[in-house]
Design a protein around this motif. Structure first.
Motif, PDB file in Angstrom:
ATOM      1  N   LEU A 238       7.463   9.340   7.514  1.00 29.27           N
ATOM      2  CA  LEU A 238       6.689   8.853   6.360  1.00 29.27           C
ATOM      3  C   LEU A 238       7.547   8.807   5.096  1.00 29.27           C
ATOM      4  O   LEU A 238       7.520   7.824   4.349  1.00 29.27           O
ATOM      5  CB  LEU A 238       5.478   9.755   6.130  1.00 29.27           C
ATOM      6  N   PHE A 239       8.328   9.858   4.861  1.00 32.45           N
ATOM      7  CA  PHE A 239       9.158   9.918   3.650  1.00 32.45           C
ATOM      8  C   PHE A 239      10.247   8.843   3.677  1.00 32.45           C
ATOM      9  O   PHE A 239      10.535   8.203   2.655  1.00 32.45           O
ATOM     10  CB  PHE A 239       9.795  11.301   3.504  1.00 32.45           C
ATOM     11  N   VAL A 240      10.862   8.628   4.852  1.00 31.35           N
ATOM     12  CA  VAL A 240      11.908   7.598   4.960  1.00 31.35           C
ATOM     13  C   VAL A 240      11.313   6.215   4.727  1.00 31.35           C
ATOM     14  O   VAL A 240      11.909   5.376   4.026  1.00 31.35           O
ATOM     15  CB  VAL A 240      12.592   7.685   6.342  1.00 31.35           C
ATOM     16  N   ALA A 241      10.123   5.968   5.288  1.00 30.28           N
ATOM     17  CA  ALA A 241       9.470   4.674   5.071  1.00 30.28           C
ATOM     18  C   ALA A 241       9.151   4.461   3.597  1.00 30.28           C
ATOM     19  O   ALA A 241       9.351   3.366   3.059  1.00 30.28           O
ATOM     20  CB  ALA A 241       8.195   4.594   5.916  1.00 30.28           C
ATOM     21  N   LYS A 242       8.688   5.501   2.940  1.00 30.83           N
ATOM     22  CA  LYS A 242       8.403   5.406   1.507  1.00 30.83           C
ATOM     23  C   LYS A 242       9.684   5.133   0.720  1.00 30.83           C
ATOM     24  O   LYS A 242       9.684   4.310  -0.214  1.00 30.83           O
ATOM     25  CB  LYS A 242       7.753   6.714   1.050  1.00 30.83           C
TER      26      LYS A 242
ATOM     27  N   ASP B 102       0.828  -1.208   0.000  1.00 28.39           N
ATOM     28  CA  ASP B 102       0.000   0.000   0.000  1.00 28.39           C
ATOM     29  C   ASP B 102       0.863   1.259   0.000  1.00 28.39           C
ATOM     30  O   ASP B 102       0.547   2.239  -0.688  1.00 28.39           O
ATOM     31  CB  ASP B 102      -0.923   0.010   1.224  1.00 28.39           C
ATOM     32  N   LEU B 103       1.961   1.243   0.750  1.00 32.11           N
ATOM     33  CA  LEU B 103       2.837   2.409   0.804  1.00 32.11           C
ATOM     34  C   LEU B 103       3.517   2.646  -0.537  1.00 32.11           C
ATOM     35  O   LEU B 103       3.767   3.795  -0.929  1.00 32.11           O
ATOM     36  CB  LEU B 103       3.886   2.221   1.902  1.00 32.11           C
ATOM     37  N   GLN B 104       3.813   1.574  -1.262  1.00 32.40           N
ATOM     38  CA  GLN B 104       4.395   1.725  -2.597  1.00 32.40           C
ATOM     39  C   GLN B 104       3.423   2.415  -3.552  1.00 32.40           C
ATOM     40  O   GLN B 104       3.828   3.199  -4.411  1.00 32.40           O
ATOM     41  CB  GLN B 104       4.788   0.364  -3.165  1.00 32.40           C
ATOM     42  N   ARG B 105       2.140   2.148  -3.405  1.00 32.68           N
ATOM     43  CA  ARG B 105       1.144   2.670  -4.342  1.00 32.68           C
ATOM     44  C   ARG B 105       0.684   4.086  -3.996  1.00 32.68           C
ATOM     45  O   ARG B 105       0.060   4.741  -4.826  1.00 32.68           O
ATOM     46  CB  ARG B 105      -0.073   1.738  -4.402  1.00 32.68           C
ATOM     47  N   ILE B 106       0.967   4.557  -2.772  1.00 34.57           N
ATOM     48  CA  ILE B 106       0.578   5.922  -2.411  1.00 34.57           C
ATOM     49  C   ILE B 106       1.458   6.893  -3.193  1.00 34.57           C
ATOM     50  O   ILE B 106       2.680   6.831  -3.108  1.00 34.57           O
ATOM     51  CB  ILE B 106       0.728   6.162  -0.901  1.00 34.57           C
ATOM     52  N   PRO B 107       0.870   7.819  -3.957  1.00 36.39           N
ATOM     53  CA  PRO B 107       1.695   8.786  -4.705  1.00 36.39           C
ATOM     54  C   PRO B 107       2.467   9.701  -3.764  1.00 36.39           C
ATOM     55  O   PRO B 107       2.029   9.991  -2.645  1.00 36.39           O
ATOM     56  CB  PRO B 107       0.649   9.570  -5.521  1.00 36.39           C
ATOM     57  N   TRP B 108       3.624  10.163  -4.249  1.00 40.22           N
ATOM     58  CA  TRP B 108       4.427  11.080  -3.460  1.00 40.22           C
ATOM     59  C   TRP B 108       3.671  12.365  -3.166  1.00 40.22           C
ATOM     60  O   TRP B 108       3.803  12.952  -2.086  1.00 40.22           O
ATOM     61  CB  TRP B 108       5.730  11.393  -4.192  1.00 40.22           C
ATOM     62  N   LEU B 109       2.871  12.826  -4.127  1.00 41.59           N
ATOM     63  CA  LEU B 109       2.120  14.054  -3.921  1.00 41.59           C
ATOM     64  C   LEU B 109       1.128  13.901  -2.772  1.00 41.59           C
ATOM     65  O   LEU B 109       0.954  14.813  -1.951  1.00 41.59           O
ATOM     66  CB  LEU B 109       1.385  14.438  -5.209  1.00 41.59           C
ATOM     67  N   SER B 110       0.483  12.735  -2.687  1.00 42.40           N
ATOM     68  CA  SER B 110      -0.439  12.488  -1.578  1.00 42.40           C
ATOM     69  C   SER B 110       0.312  12.412  -0.255  1.00 42.40           C
ATOM     70  O   SER B 110      -0.171  12.907   0.773  1.00 42.40           O
ATOM     71  CB  SER B 110      -1.207  11.177  -1.821  1.00 42.40           C
ATOM     72  N   LEU B 111       1.504  11.822  -0.293  1.00 46.63           N
ATOM     73  CA  LEU B 111       2.300  11.707   0.939  1.00 46.63           C
ATOM     74  C   LEU B 111       2.729  13.094   1.432  1.00 46.63           C
ATOM     75  O   LEU B 111       2.709  13.364   2.643  1.00 46.63           O
ATOM     76  CB  LEU B 111       3.523  10.831   0.682  1.00 46.63           C
ATOM     77  N   VAL B 112       3.101  13.971   0.507  1.00 52.25           N
ATOM     78  CA  VAL B 112       3.439  15.341   0.894  1.00 52.25           C
ATOM     79  C   VAL B 112       2.222  16.040   1.492  1.00 52.25           C
ATOM     80  O   VAL B 112       2.319  16.783   2.482  1.00 52.25           O
ATOM     81  CB  VAL B 112       3.977  16.124  -0.321  1.00 52.25           C
ATOM     82  N   GLY B 113       1.041  15.787   0.912  1.00 53.96           N
ATOM     83  CA  GLY B 113      -0.183  16.367   1.453  1.00 53.96           C
ATOM     84  C   GLY B 113      -0.471  15.882   2.864  1.00 53.96           C
ATOM     85  O   GLY B 113      -0.869  16.684   3.731  1.00 53.96           O
ATOM     86  N   TYR B 114      -0.247  14.581   3.114  1.00 63.12           N
ATOM     87  CA  TYR B 114      -0.436  14.054   4.466  1.00 63.12           C
ATOM     88  C   TYR B 114       0.529  14.723   5.447  1.00 63.12           C
ATOM     89  O   TYR B 114       0.152  15.062   6.581  1.00 63.12           O
ATOM     90  CB  TYR B 114      -0.209  12.538   4.487  1.00 63.12           C
TER      91      TYR B 114
ATOM     92  N   GLY C 271       7.397  10.350  -8.998  1.00 61.46           N
ATOM     93  CA  GLY C 271       6.375  11.216  -8.418  1.00 61.46           C
ATOM     94  C   GLY C 271       6.802  12.669  -8.370  1.00 61.46           C
ATOM     95  O   GLY C 271       5.984  13.579  -8.554  1.00 61.46           O
ATOM     96  N   PHE C 272       8.105  12.914  -8.146  1.00 60.91           N
ATOM     97  CA  PHE C 272       8.603  14.291  -8.109  1.00 60.91           C
ATOM     98  C   PHE C 272       8.572  14.907  -9.500  1.00 60.91           C
ATOM     99  O   PHE C 272       8.194  16.076  -9.668  1.00 60.91           O
ATOM    100  CB  PHE C 272      10.020  14.320  -7.546  1.00 60.91           C
TER     101      PHE C 272
END
Length: 316
Positions: free
Chosen positions: A63-67, A17-29, A100-101
């Motif tokens: 979160l970013f390190v885990a991704k 699931d973490l692989q499929r989360i877009p980077w843009l969404s992760l930045v938003g979180y 994603g970037f």
């Protein structure tokens, strides 16, 4: 042993699931955590506030390190493939950057271009290829655009009030005014840039062979009609439908201007339909959720088109 196996399965699912989360969404979180946490910290004693702020800025980094750790193997495979391929050096260098970037930079450029073309009063050219499948006539996109514009306008005095509460010196007050002002301008750019693109698109198109999806720079792609197994009305939430049908939420894709989807396309197993979502291309055979103004007309038109194509192949 059974509990360890279940724990391993759960970890694998979280990694997937973490692989499929877009980077843009992760930045938003991450921004959501920081901004809401800073507002909550205003109600804490001053002695605790410094430690709480440090924790708030640490959580998004976790979160970013885990991704990064989860995507490291995929990233290395992409880099090695690019460096062994016969491509330009610029493309090899692009492989070093997270996709994603790069997608975010393309989306950023599209929004600024949209604002520029809106200021220049230039329209977006449309094509009359195929039947039109509208998604703005009955949707709430334009209404929400006006609401957000009003909110941005009334946010200015609210920012002034917040600045007077949290600033400790005149220099901090000046810096916060600049920060809040730039954030307001940046939000306005994205709002108007997206509006120019979406109002210029206005509809999807249905041809004899493809369903062409377009919502400005946010979504774009063509779905072959032969890859669509079923098209049905959606009477529940996307999450609830996925739970009942046994799909992972991250295996699906959603294309709507703003409204909740009301149509779901189920693809044939093994079909690899490539779609650009937020300037990031993704493929797969997972369900695709859409919002259209007249879902029953789309379902009927798809059935007629697929039946006609099947009859043509049988006749041939």
């Amino acid at each position: 042993m059974m509990s360890m196996y279940r724990l391993y399965q759960r970890i694998q699912r979280y990694q997937h699931d973490l692989q499929r989360i877009p980077w843009l969404s992760l930045v938003g979180y991450g921004l959501w955590i920081v901004l809401n946490g800073m507002l909550v910290s205003l109600f804490f004693p001053a002695a605790w506030r410094g430690a709480l702020v440090r924790v708030l800025f640490t959580l998004p980094l976790i979160l970013f390190v885990a991704k990064d750790l989860v995507c490291f193997r995929v990233h290395m495979m992409r880099v090695l493939t690019a460096f062994h391929a016969e491509v330009k050096w610029s493309q090899k260098l692009y492989a070093l950057v997270p996709p994603g970037f790069l997608a975010y930079l393309r989306l950023e450029r599209a929004m600024w271009c949209g604002v520029y073309l809106w200021l220049m009063r230039r329209g977006k050219p449309n094509t009359d290829l195929g039947e039109r499948v509208h998604y703005l006539e009955k949707g709430a996109y334009e209404t929400m655009t006006y609401i957000v514009m009003i909110v941005l306008f009334f946010e200015i005095p609210f920012d002034v009030l917040i600045t007077s509460v949290i600033a400790k010196s005149p220099s901090q007050t000046s810096k916060l005014h600049w920060v809040f002002g730039l954030l307001s301008v940046y939000s306005f750019v994205w709002l108007m840039g997206d509006r120019w693109h979406v109002l210029g698109s206005r509809y999807h198109r249905l041809t004899a062979t493809h369903l062409i999806l377009t919502i400005g720079p946010r979504a774009d792609g063509m779905i072959p009609l032969e890859a669509i197994a079923n098209c049905e009305r959606l009477h529940e939430s996307r999450r609830e439908w996925c739970r009942k049908q046994g799909y992972s939420l991250y295996a699906t894709r959603q294309i709507t201007p703003f409204d909740a989807p009301n149509v779901v396309l189920t693809l044939h197993h093994g079909s690899d339909v490539q779609l650009s979502l937020l300037q990031s291309v993704s493929g797969g055979d997972g369900p695709i959720f859409l919002y259209v103004d007249r879902p029953d007309l789309l379902i009927t038109a798809l059935h007629v088109k697929k039946s006609g194509a099947l009859a043509g192949r049988c006749h041939a």
